[in-house]
Write an enzyme that holds these catalytic residues in place. Structure first.
Site, mmCIF file in Angstrom:
data_model
loop_
_atom_site.group_PDB
_atom_site.id
_atom_site.type_symbol
_atom_site.label_atom_id
_atom_site.label_comp_id
_atom_site.label_asym_id
_atom_site.label_seq_id
_atom_site.Cartn_x
_atom_site.Cartn_y
_atom_site.Cartn_z
ATOM 1 N N SER A 68 0.821 -1.213 0.000
ATOM 2 C CA SER A 68 0.000 0.000 0.000
ATOM 3 C C SER A 68 0.855 1.264 0.000
ATOM 4 C CB SER A 68 -0.909 0.025 1.229
ATOM 5 O OG SER A 68 -1.669 -1.150 1.308
HETATM 6 N N1 SAH Z 1 -1.153 -4.879 3.938
HETATM 7 C C1 SAH Z 1 -0.446 -5.213 2.726
HETATM 8 C C2 SAH Z 1 -1.270 -4.905 1.494
HETATM 9 C C3 SAH Z 1 -1.209 -6.015 0.522
HETATM 10 S S1 SAH Z 1 -2.384 -5.990 -0.795
HETATM 11 C C4 SAH Z 1 0.907 -4.544 2.670
HETATM 12 O O1 SAH Z 1 1.210 -3.697 3.536
HETATM 13 O O2 SAH Z 1 1.700 -4.874 1.804
HETATM 14 C C5 SAH Z 1 -3.726 -6.908 -0.103
HETATM 15 C C6 SAH Z 1 -3.460 -8.347 0.255
HETATM 16 O O3 SAH Z 1 -4.716 -8.900 0.666
HETATM 17 C C7 SAH Z 1 -2.964 -9.219 -0.892
HETATM 18 O O4 SAH Z 1 -1.755 -9.834 -0.519
HETATM 19 C C8 SAH Z 1 -4.080 -10.267 -1.063
HETATM 20 O O5 SAH Z 1 -3.601 -11.558 -1.413
HETATM 21 C C9 SAH Z 1 -4.731 -10.272 0.311
HETATM 22 N N2 SAH Z 1 -6.113 -10.754 0.353
HETATM 23 C C10 SAH Z 1 -7.125 -10.536 -0.532
HETATM 24 N N3 SAH Z 1 -8.249 -11.166 -0.137
HETATM 25 C C11 SAH Z 1 -7.940 -11.807 1.040
HETATM 26 C C12 SAH Z 1 -8.671 -12.648 1.924
HETATM 27 N N4 SAH Z 1 -9.953 -13.003 1.704
HETATM 28 N N5 SAH Z 1 -8.035 -13.130 3.018
HETATM 29 C C13 SAH Z 1 -6.740 -12.826 3.279
HETATM 30 N N6 SAH Z 1 -5.990 -12.045 2.457
HETATM 31 C C14 SAH Z 1 -6.587 -11.542 1.354
#
Ligand code: SAH
Length: 219
Positions: A68
């Protein structure tokens, strides 16, 4: 030794600049700014992109996901720590960066990621930087983390089409959940506050996150 400390100094300087920009863009919580001046964001991404680590932009990580944007991390963190939570759940570990920032501010961080490979890489990074108060698991975030519930606060970093009720049920009363809600065209950052008989909603700002998907991915 000299070289290593030289790299350390350079990234500290660029990180301080990032923090100054966050301040200019309206982030005012000193604890959040301090945490973001400490956590080495470049460790949480591929080396090829590390030179962009302290720009205020989202960047790609593996499996089509993103780390993010620093401003979004700061804003969500600011809202999340308002009531001084001690036990927090994150859905969407991704690179691990958001969890790392939270871990400098909150006693216990739990984080769930649906893509097993991302969970494993994030776990290695937490060990590398020595952040020991983060627990991770591969799972479907729709289910939260029942055995550790209730949480003081929940942060969701992928966008579901609507508020997942099961996650609300894993919040303590007066607990806060911050999450993006919407589709690939329009999303809003929403603050949910759990009340005695339901919850209230407040819209914070327009955002764009990767979608919240069901099920887990294991190679
Ligand atoms: N907080 C992260 C943001 C990553 S993007 C950071 O700081 O880098 C969002 C993430 O959510 C992705 O890795 C994706 O695989 C995950 N995601 C999407 N749907 C999800 C779900 N149902 N359960 C767990 N993770 C999920």
């Amino acid at each position: 030794m000299n070289t290593a400390s030289g790299i350390g100094m350079t990234s500290q300087r660029t990180r301080n600049r990032m923090v100054e920009r966050l301040r200019e863009k309206g982030i005012s919580d000193e604890d959040v700014l301090k945490a973001m001046s400490i956590v080495p964001r470049h460790i949480f991404m591929d080396e090829a992109l590390a030179h962009k680590a302290y720009e205020d932009t989202a960047l790609p990580i593996k499996f089509g996901q993103t780390i993010s944007q620093p401003w979004v991390v700061a804003k969500m963190t600011e809202i999340l720590i308002e009531n001084q939570p001690e036990k927090v759940l994150e859905i969407g570990t991704g690179s691990g960066y958001q969890a790392a920032v939270l871990s400098r501010l909150i006693k216990q961080v739990f984080s769930v990621e649906r893509i097993d490979e991302l969970t494993k890489v994030a776990r290695k990074r937490f060990i590398q930087v020595g952040y020991r108060n983060i627990r991770t698991k591969t799972g479907d975030g729709f289910d939260g983390w029942q055995s550790e519930a209730p949480f003081d606060a929940i942060i969701v970093t992928a966008a579901p089409p609507q508020i997942p009720e099961k996650l609300v049920s894993q919040l303590k009363e007066n607990g806060v959940m911050i999450l993006p809600v919407g589709d690939d065209k329009k999303q809003n950052l929403i603050k949910v506050t759990k009340t005695a008989n339901g919850y209230t909603e407040e819209t914070i700002s327009a955002v764009m996150f990767v979608p919240f998907l069901q099920g887990t991915v294991r190679k």
